[in-house]
Every structure is written in structure tokens, then in C-alpha cells.
Enzyme design. Structure first.
Site, PDB file in Angstrom:
ATOM      1  N   SER A   1     -10.675   7.076  41.083  1.00 28.06           N
ATOM      2  CA  SER A   1     -11.785   6.644  40.239  1.00 28.06           C
ATOM      3  C   SER A   1     -13.101   6.873  40.998  1.00 28.06           C
ATOM      4  O   SER A   1     -13.385   8.002  41.389  1.00 28.06           O
ATOM      5  CB  SER A   1     -11.596   5.191  39.825  1.00 28.06           C
TER       6      SER A   1
ATOM      7  N   ASP B   1      -6.815   9.401  30.124  1.00 25.56           N
ATOM      8  CA  ASP B   1      -7.789   8.544  30.792  1.00 25.56           C
ATOM      9  C   ASP B   1      -9.051   8.410  29.936  1.00 25.56           C
ATOM     10  O   ASP B   1      -9.728   9.401  29.684  1.00 25.56           O
ATOM     11  CB  ASP B   1      -8.140   9.147  32.150  1.00 25.56           C
TER      12      ASP B   1
ATOM     13  N   HIS C   1      -5.850   6.094  33.388  1.00 20.67           N
ATOM     14  CA  HIS C   1      -6.671   5.905  34.584  1.00 20.67           C
ATOM     15  C   HIS C   1      -5.804   5.322  35.693  1.00 20.67           C
ATOM     16  O   HIS C   1      -5.890   4.147  36.039  1.00 20.67           O
ATOM     17  CB  HIS C   1      -7.837   4.979  34.257  1.00 20.67           C
TER      18      HIS C   1
END
Length: 603
Positions: free
Chosen positions: A460, A545, A577
Site C-alpha cells: 500500500s 483492489d 488490497h
């Protein structure tokens, strides 16, 4: 002794135990045919049985309804984060989707003892960008909206009767306006307002509804907990520290009295406010190694479930009987891991070049002199999150494979006060990257790290940090592993999920405004500096995601390949994600392990 990847990253054996409201039944999450589901048994013994039958991504979170007859859990589809709320009847396993609306995202807002037959759920049903609270009846799923979102509310709060009486809205200047009202249909008024440099959020109402507990940095550096008297407007600070934000709160399950507050600069420390539990907390502190949290309590408060976090072992869960202050071991999250020696997680403070002190953690291989080791800088996501002390599967993986693992809370990380957090504003690829470089240099200066064998790894925001490090400081790192990291800040900000639009001004303020700061954002985007990337790169992405969309990875992979740059790419078509399915996790970690061994070497 090499720890198998399946032991580190496969499904846990048992996690997240919780007591039914009456304290008679224990629930937990465990695998069923390789997929995480919810199990129950009578607390004092009896048959264990799975009460859910998920066959996909598994159930990661659940809660007891206060009728004692239902368990509630959320589930999305292949990582798209369009969560639905499900109710399963414990007696026979009957499962119903309480939010059967296509394309929506549901959030459980409140489950209250005084209203056992209903729950409060946030739904973006009428507008994809806004959540509004709905009261849903457990018996038949009948729902009704109980408050309308005027267009700026990001968070809702309810009292003990499920009346929606608190709302947190983002203001035009990226600050926050906490609003409250005296009844479910009364007028709203602003009760606590902060500017863009501060944070505030509601926690819960007092039992009689006359007061509101809140977290705020207004008037202080670090986030404190306070009690706001709604009639007079008086605000009383209950616990605070200048060097650490509030990290945890313990409330009485019925009276809603705040009993203890946790802070965690390096490790967690509890401050007891209620003398009624002081002896209990002292007993728990002595009961087992590690830092503890009370994760579940029966309504009569006679029974607690306590989780102990350790750095050299998986979580241990205990039943605590308050009457005799006795602890009874329930289970380990990963008993197979207990067979392997693990590396302690050491706490460190690293000086940044401008004098800021960066709290972090260093995990070293066992049985090896900590000199000139290959190093993995493991960067946390968020960035408004943090690394914490305790068992970390990735840190143990790296150390077990012969690498030192350094985790640093760079500026913008949460938990260390607003000055530290806001020092990261508009510093993606700037001073936040400098902090990571300074952490690597610290490890080199300490003699721990071999400067020619340093990798950067993260997911991320941590994935963005990997890309920016290899693009902007390619001389520092030997290679990088990026998991779902944005490569172009402009396309990233233009593709955030619709329900993040309500806090768009926060991104404008802390990252950059797409319309006003186009060149600035391009300069901080690794995609536009692909020519400078010379080190090998491994990228992994989930196709569903919603936060960092597939295009963020594929556009930089394409650019690297067009330029003849070394890049490996792994796409998971049934993930979002991060990687929830154990078979996907194991596939990723095996590939990443091979990549790191190739470019860093292994013992």
C-alpha cells in the site's frame, strides 16, 4: 531451523475468541476445509462446531449480537471491499444477508445491549459517496434509515438505545466538526471543532446519554481521551501523554464507564482509571509474558477473554475469571509456530537528518553475529498507521531467512502525536522517503547492515515507498518488493473509492491537490521517473483492489518493460488490497522469497 512458509503465513489455528453476552458460549475463528469460519462451543466444555460455512475468502471479523442467538460478520467479494453484513443463527447455522443490495458497502456501526433485537449499520445505498445509518431488525432483516447524511459526514455515533446522536464531518479547510444532538430526531449542533492540523472523533456515549467520550488533539500534541458534557459543553481530559497518542480504551460492558486507557510509544502501557479493575489489571500483568488486551467481556463482567501479544511467539488467549482473579489458557493462535525459535523484536529510536526521532523496531537473525547483514527495510502502509511491537510474521520470516528486518515509524505515522504525523504532509516521496534513507544509514552506521545488500519491501503506502525509493534513491537499495503500491499519485487520487470522497479534502491537504498541484504530484510519482529505476523490482497486485487499482501496478510494469528494466509482476485475480486467501499468500511469499534470495543472498 527454517520455518515453513505455511507455518508463518498459512491460516491460523484459532483466533479472535469472544464470549456470548451471557458468558455461556465461546466463539472463535478457525479453518473449515482450509477456509476461515466461526466456531462455537459451550464455555465449560462440549462439542465444537462450525456455525458458518464460508467457502471463499474466509471470515476475518465477527461479533455477537446482544440477543445471544446470532453472530454477525462482514464479507466482500474477492477483495472489492463492498462489504455486506450477515447474521447467522447459532442454533442451526441459518445465514442471512442483512444488506442484500448490489454494489453497496455496509459498516456495522453499533450493537447495543439495550436493543438486543436490532443493530445499526452504515450503508451507501442512496449515494455511493456517503454512508447513512440504518436500523436493521435481526429477525427478518427489515431496515429503516434513521439519519440522513447532509453531504459531509464521515462517521456516525449512537447512544445505548441505538439513537444516532453523534456525527463527524470534514470541514472546508480539511478540519473536523463533531456534531451532537439530544435525541434521535433533535437538531444537530457543533460541539467540538478542530482545524486541519488537529484530529477529533467520537468514541461512545455515557450510559445515560448525557456525555460523549471523544478522542482529540485540540490543545495538545498527542491524541487524548476526554469526556464532553453535552448540556454544559464542558470537556474534561481523562488521560493523555505528550509523546504518544491513545492506543486503546477499555469500557465497562454495561455502564459504559471508561476504565483504562492504553498508550504505546514502543510497547503498550495501560493507565487504569477505575479502581474496580486495578487489581484485575495487576493480576493480568503478572499472568503471562507480553502485552495484554481484554478482547471480550460477559455482560455481567465476571468473565473476560484476554489476548497476550508477544514478539517471540503467536498470540495466546486466556479466560479470566474475575471472582478469583484466575487465568485459564484457552489456545495459541498458531501452535505449530511454538516449535520454532523466534527472534526478539528490539525497540530503537533513529535520528532523522532534521532532528526528528523515529521510533522503530529491529529484528535480527538468531545465531548470527549482527554485523554486515543483508537488511530488509519493511515499510508499513497507510501512511497514517504505524508499526507496533509484537509477533510480526514478516519480521520473523526475514530474520529466519538470515536478513535483519528494520521497521521504522517515519513522519506521518500515527501514534506519536500530531506534530510527528503532520510533519509528513505533502512529503510523499520527500521527507518521508528521507526518513527511510536515514533509517538505512543508521543501520549501516551501527554495523548491522551491509550497504550493498539492502532491500526495501512494503504494501500500500509501503509499496509506494518501494517504488519511490528505487526511482528517487536508486543507489541505496539492491532491490525492492512492492505490494499494491500506487505508482502515479494523480491517477491514484483520481481513482479512490467513492466513499472516500467525503474525506477528499484530507488527501488534498496531506498528499496534494490534483487540480492545483499537478506538477508537484508528477514529481513525486515514481511512474514519471522510470528511467532512474535500475534495481530489480518485484510487484504484486490484487485485481479487485478498490484503493490502489490494478492500473497503478500495470502502468509502471508496462513502462519498466518498455524501457528494458528488470521487473517481475504477479497479479491475483481473486484478491483486493492484500491477499486474504492462504493459497495466494503462500504463492506470493514463495515468489518474494526467491526474489530476495536472488538479489540479497541468504544464509
Amino acid at each position: 531451523m527454517k520455518i515453513p512458509l505455511e507455518v508463518l503465513f498459512g491460516n491460523p489455528t484459532r483466533v479472535r475468541p469472544a464470549l456470548s453476552p451471557d458468558g455461556r458460549t465461546l466463539a472463535w475463528i478457525a479453518p473449515l476445509d482450509g477456509v476461515l469460519n466461526v466456531y462455537t462451543r459451550a464455555l465449560d466444555g462440549g462439542e465444537e462446531r462450525a456455525v458458518t460455512r464460508d467457502t471463499g475468502r474466509g471470515i476475518c471479523a465477527y461479533a455477537w449480537a446482544h440477543d445471544g442467538e446470532h453472530l454477525l460478520y462482514i464479507q466482500d467479494r474477492d477483495g472489492d471491499e463492498n462489504w455486506h453484513v450477515y447474521a447467522v443463527r447459532v442454533a442451526d447455522g441459518e445465514t442471512r444477508d442483512l444488506t442484500p443490495h448490489p454494489g453497496i458497502q455496509a459498516q456495522i456501526l453499533a450493537i447495543e445491549k439495550d436493543v438486543p433485537d436490532r443493530i445499526l449499520v452504515g450503508l451507501n445505498l442512496r449515494n455511493a459517496t456517503l454512508h447513512e445509518p440504518y436500523e436493521i431488525r435481526l429477525a427478518d432483516g427489515e431496515s429503516r434509515i434513521v439519519a440522513e447524511n447532509p453531504g459531509d459526514v464521515a462517521e456516525w455515533g449512537a447512544d445505548a438505545k441505538l439513537a444516532v446522536r453523534a456525527a463527524l464531518a470534514q470541514t472546508e479547510d480539511a478540519g473536523w466538526d463533531l456534531r451532537a444532538r439530544d435525541s434521535a430526531d433533535g437538531p444537530w449542533r457543533s460541539v467540538h471543532r478542530v482545524g486541519p492540523e488537529d484530529e477529533a472523533s467520537p468514541v461512545t456515549f455515557t450510559e445515560d446519554g448525557s456525555g460523549l467520550y471523544l478522542l482529540t488533539t485540540k490543545g495538545s500534541n498527542a491524541k487524548r481521551v476526554a469526556l464532553l458534557d453535552l448540556a454544559s459543553g464542558d470537556e474534561r481530559a481523562l488521560a493523555q501523554r505528550e509523546d504518544a497518542d491513545v492506543a486503546g480504551l477499555a469500557f465497562h460492558p454495561v455502564t459504559r464507564t471508561l476504565q483504562a486507557v492504553a498508550f504505546a510509544r514502543h510497547r503498550q502501557e495501560w493507565v487504569v482509571l477505575d479502581e474496580d479493575i486495578r487489581a484485575d489489571f495487576e493480576a493480568l500483568k503478572a499472568a503471562a509474558d507480553g502485552d495484554f488486551d481484554v478482547v471480550s467481556r460477559s455482560d455481567d463482567d465476571s468473565l473476560w477473554i484476554v489476548a497476550f501479544t508477544r514478539d517471540i511467539g503467536p498470540a495466546h488467549y486466556y479466560l479470566y475469571r474475575r471472582a478469583g482473579r484466575a487465568t485459564e489458557f484457552l489456545f495459541s493462535a498458531r501452535p505449530a509456530l511454538e516449535e520454532y525459535p523466534l527472534s526478539p523484536m528490539g525497540t530503537v529510536d533513529i535520528p532523522a537528518r532534521d532532528g526528528l526521532v523515529l521510533p522503530g523496531y529491529l529484528t535480527l537473525p538468531l545465531g548470527v553475529e549482527p554485523v554486515a547483514l543483508p537488511l530488509v527495510l519493511n515499510v508499513h502502509g497507510g501512511p497514517w498507521a504505524r508499526d507496533s511491537w509484537g509477533y510480526d510474521a514478516e519480521a520473523q520470516w526475514f530474520a529466519n531467512r538470515g536478513y535483519a528486518c528494520l521497521q521504522v515509524n517515519f513522519r506521518a505515522s500515527q501514534g506519536f502525536g500530531k506534530a510527528f504525523e503532520r510533519a509528513g504532509d505533502r512529503e510523499w516521496g520527500g521527507k518521508m522517503l528521507d526518513d527511510l534513507i536515514d533509517a538505512v544509514q543508521w543501520a549501516i552506521n551501527q554495523g548491522v547492515a551491509d550497504p550493498k545488500r539492502v532491500a526495501i519491501y512494503g504494501g500500500s503506502y509501503g509499496g509506494y515507498a518501494v517504488l519511490s525509493a528505487l526511482a528517487f534513491r536508486p543507489e541505496v537499495f539492491a532491490c525492492g518488493v512492492d505490494i499494491v503500491g500506487p505508482s502515479n499519485l494523480i491517477t491514484f487520487l483520481n481513482s479512490i473509492p467513492p466513499y472516500w470522497e467525503v474525506v477528499r479534502r484530507m488527501f488534498d491537504d496531506r498528499v496534494g491537490n490534483v487540480d492545483r498541484d499537478e506538477q508537484f504530484l508528477k514529481d513525486r510519482s515514481p511512474l514519471f521517473s522510470v528511467a532512474r529505476i535500475v534495481r530489480p523490482l518485484f510487484i504484486a497486485q490484487g485485481a479487485h483492489d478498490p484503493r490502489v487499482v490494478q492500473a497503478e501496478s500495470e502502468q509502471i510494469v508496462a513502462a519498466l518493460r518498455d524501457a528494458g528494466k528488470p521487473v517481475e509482476y504477479m497479479l491475483f485475480p481473486d484478491e483486493g488490497h492484500g491477499f486474504a486467501r492462504p493459497e495466494n499468500r503462500l504463492k506470493f511469499y514463495a515468489a518474494a522469497e526467491g526474489f530476495l534470495e536472488k538479489w540479497l543472498g541468504a544464509r
